[in-house]
Scaffold this motif. Sequence first.
Motif, PDB file in Angstrom:
ATOM      1  N   LEU A 133       0.815  -1.214   0.000  1.00  0.00           N
ATOM      2  CA  LEU A 133       0.000   0.000   0.000  1.00  0.00           C
ATOM      3  C   LEU A 133       0.848   1.263   0.000  1.00  0.00           C
ATOM      4  N   ALA A 134       2.046   1.193   0.561  1.00  0.00           N
ATOM      5  CA  ALA A 134       2.919   2.375   0.566  1.00  0.00           C
ATOM      6  C   ALA A 134       3.210   2.827  -0.861  1.00  0.00           C
ATOM      7  N   ALA A 135       3.438   1.875  -1.739  1.00  0.00           N
ATOM      8  CA  ALA A 135       3.669   2.223  -3.149  1.00  0.00           C
ATOM      9  C   ALA A 135       2.400   2.789  -3.768  1.00  0.00           C
ATOM     10  N   SER A 136       1.240   2.230  -3.404  1.00  0.00           N
ATOM     11  CA  SER A 136      -0.034   2.712  -3.930  1.00  0.00           C
ATOM     12  C   SER A 136      -0.316   4.132  -3.457  1.00  0.00           C
ATOM     13  N   VAL A 137       0.059   4.430  -2.215  1.00  0.00           N
ATOM     14  CA  VAL A 137      -0.144   5.775  -1.671  1.00  0.00           C
ATOM     15  C   VAL A 137       0.690   6.791  -2.435  1.00  0.00           C
ATOM     16  N   SER A 138       1.941   6.409  -2.720  1.00  0.00           N
ATOM     17  CA  SER A 138       2.806   7.314  -3.478  1.00  0.00           C
ATOM     18  C   SER A 138       2.309   7.495  -4.912  1.00  0.00           C
ATOM     19  N   MET A 139       1.708   6.471  -5.466  1.00  0.00           N
ATOM     20  CA  MET A 139       1.215   6.531  -6.835  1.00  0.00           C
ATOM     21  C   MET A 139      -0.111   7.305  -6.941  1.00  0.00           C
ATOM     22  N   LEU A 140      -1.050   7.052  -6.022  1.00  0.00           N
ATOM     23  CA  LEU A 140      -2.411   7.565  -6.164  1.00  0.00           C
ATOM     24  C   LEU A 140      -2.762   8.701  -5.205  1.00  0.00           C
ATOM     25  N   ASN A 141      -2.009   8.822  -4.104  1.00  0.00           N
ATOM     26  CA  ASN A 141      -2.236   9.889  -3.131  1.00  0.00           C
ATOM     27  C   ASN A 141      -3.689   9.950  -2.635  1.00  0.00           C
ATOM     28  N   SER A 192      -6.728  10.137   0.183  1.00  0.00           N
ATOM     29  CA  SER A 192      -6.822  10.784   1.487  1.00  0.00           C
ATOM     30  C   SER A 192      -7.309   9.811   2.554  1.00  0.00           C
ATOM     31  N   ARG A 193      -7.774   8.633   2.105  1.00  0.00           N
ATOM     32  CA  ARG A 193      -8.231   7.636   3.069  1.00  0.00           C
ATOM     33  C   ARG A 193      -8.006   6.230   2.525  1.00  0.00           C
ATOM     34  N   ILE A 194      -7.536   5.349   3.408  1.00  0.00           N
ATOM     35  CA  ILE A 194      -7.479   3.915   3.129  1.00  0.00           C
ATOM     36  C   ILE A 194      -8.448   3.251   4.092  1.00  0.00           C
ATOM     37  N   ARG A 231      -0.574   0.682   9.170  1.00  0.00           N
ATOM     38  CA  ARG A 231      -0.155   2.048   9.466  1.00  0.00           C
ATOM     39  C   ARG A 231       1.349   2.139   9.686  1.00  0.00           C
ATOM     40  N   GLU A 232       1.879   1.178  10.409  1.00  0.00           N
ATOM     41  CA  GLU A 232       3.293   1.186  10.744  1.00  0.00           C
ATOM     42  C   GLU A 232       4.170   1.339   9.505  1.00  0.00           C
ATOM     43  N   VAL A 233       3.860   0.578   8.471  1.00  0.00           N
ATOM     44  CA  VAL A 233       4.696   0.575   7.270  1.00  0.00           C
ATOM     45  C   VAL A 233       4.333   1.702   6.311  1.00  0.00           C
ATOM     46  N   VAL A 234       3.048   1.960   6.127  1.00  0.00           N
ATOM     47  CA  VAL A 234       2.640   3.011   5.180  1.00  0.00           C
ATOM     48  C   VAL A 234       3.195   4.358   5.596  1.00  0.00           C
ATOM     49  N   TYR A 235       3.044   4.713   6.865  1.00  0.00           N
ATOM     50  CA  TYR A 235       3.527   6.022   7.308  1.00  0.00           C
ATOM     51  C   TYR A 235       5.052   6.105   7.310  1.00  0.00           C
ATOM     52  N   GLN A 236       5.688   4.954   7.452  1.00  0.00           N
ATOM     53  CA  GLN A 236       7.153   4.940   7.447  1.00  0.00           C
ATOM     54  C   GLN A 236       7.725   5.064   6.042  1.00  0.00           C
ATOM     55  N   ARG A 237       7.097   4.428   5.070  1.00  0.00           N
ATOM     56  CA  ARG A 237       7.692   4.322   3.735  1.00  0.00           C
ATOM     57  C   ARG A 237       7.154   5.314   2.702  1.00  0.00           C
ATOM     58  N   SER A 238       5.978   5.888   2.950  1.00  0.00           N
ATOM     59  CA  SER A 238       5.423   6.828   1.974  1.00  0.00           C
ATOM     60  C   SER A 238       5.960   8.236   2.229  1.00  0.00           C
ATOM     61  N   LEU A 239       5.949   9.053   1.197  1.00  0.00           N
ATOM     62  CA  LEU A 239       6.433  10.424   1.324  1.00  0.00           C
ATOM     63  C   LEU A 239       5.539  11.231   2.265  1.00  0.00           C
ATOM     64  N   PRO A 240       6.133  12.148   3.037  1.00  0.00           N
ATOM     65  CA  PRO A 240       5.345  12.953   3.988  1.00  0.00           C
ATOM     66  C   PRO A 240       4.189  13.697   3.335  1.00  0.00           C
ATOM     67  N   LEU A 241       4.383  14.217   2.118  1.00  0.00           N
ATOM     68  CA  LEU A 241       3.310  14.945   1.462  1.00  0.00           C
ATOM     69  C   LEU A 241       2.119  14.040   1.182  1.00  0.00           C
TER      70      LEU A 241
END
Length: 398
Positions: free
Chosen positions: A313-321, A323-325, A343-353
């Motif tokens: 999901l971290a990659a998906s967050v960076s790709m699609l941005n 506002s909610r999962i 949450r542990e991994v998504v917030y750690q690996r995705s960009l802050p923006l």
Amino acid sequence: MEGLQKFPPRPTGAGELFQLFRDGSPRTRASLVSETGQSRSTVAARIDALSAAGLLAPAGEATSTGGRPPSTFAFAPTNRIVLGVDLGATHARLAVTDLAANALASMQAPLAITDHPERVLSWVAETGTQLVTEAGRGLDELAGIGIGLPGPVDHTDGRPVNPPIMPGWDGTDVPDILHRLLGAPVVVDNDVNVMALGEHRTVCPDVQNLLFVKVATGIGAGVVMDGELRRGAQGAAGDIGHIAVPGAEQAPCRCGNTGCLEAVAGGAAIADVLRRGGARIDTTQDIVDLVRAGDIAAGQAVRQAGRDIGAVLAASVSMLNPSRIIVGGVLSGAGEHLIAGIREVVYQRSLPLATQHLRIVTSRAGSQAGVVGAATLVTDRFLAPHSIDALITVKEDA
């Protein structure tokens, strides 16, 4: 020119005029004249046509500003009914709803999707007919049937395409079979897409960009971007269960590849881990029950599954941005263990923006998301502007 504010086009035909009523708010003829820019006679004629088609009904009188209070009109969703069907690997949920997706009758039962398609769909038709009767309605009132299937679906024709957990279903003409059995139009989609649609419409219609992740026997995601369900070119968008997880290359997946997310974090994978530790697991729900009972090994296994899901999901967050999962499916019932791992991994690996305003939550629609979404597939098509215009034309010609 850039910088100029853009306004949505004003409604023109009766079908487009009707879209204003889908929010459920009553309107007067005068307010519609103001909203549409159409003449009073045009608005009056279209209200009459929509009322004759059973889509609008009088809703009392508005507050008078002097003189006779003006009449109001509102959407009449009970005129027709819809059958929503949510099929999973081991369960079935059905609901009869009105055109606003309000449930009139519903049921759920165990069902093996591995049974022959004709057998499963015949059961759906028989059970759906019973529900329609239970709701006090008739099959002739069906606007359509919406059905979600636990595998890839070509959204152009409603046929499953090489579904890994649905042997014998590849290429089955589901719309034709159900149409023959129930006599109404049929819309078919992937089960996670219909769950995403149901959650979006009933719980968070104001959230324009979200991912709905189903974690059960399999894993998949429904993608809502700019307020619309996004299926991709052939309907395969969101199939995160078959994205490779780093370091899991040796884990065989039932799709034929190795290292897929489903093969390391799906219900069957977690059950295998726990069985090796001596636990007795028959269904994915058994895993949830162990976690709720405080079983440490089960809690740890589910949290690790959450971390693996989070890595994808971290990659998906960076790709699609988004506002909610939103996490649904049977395993979402395992308390905070699954969500905490994600949450542990998504917030750690995705960009802050990308995570600045991201919320990762458990589904609030729960088990009803699928049937509501399936029903919504039908109502969106039945109540589309061109469909309403065609319905009115037929009634005028009758």
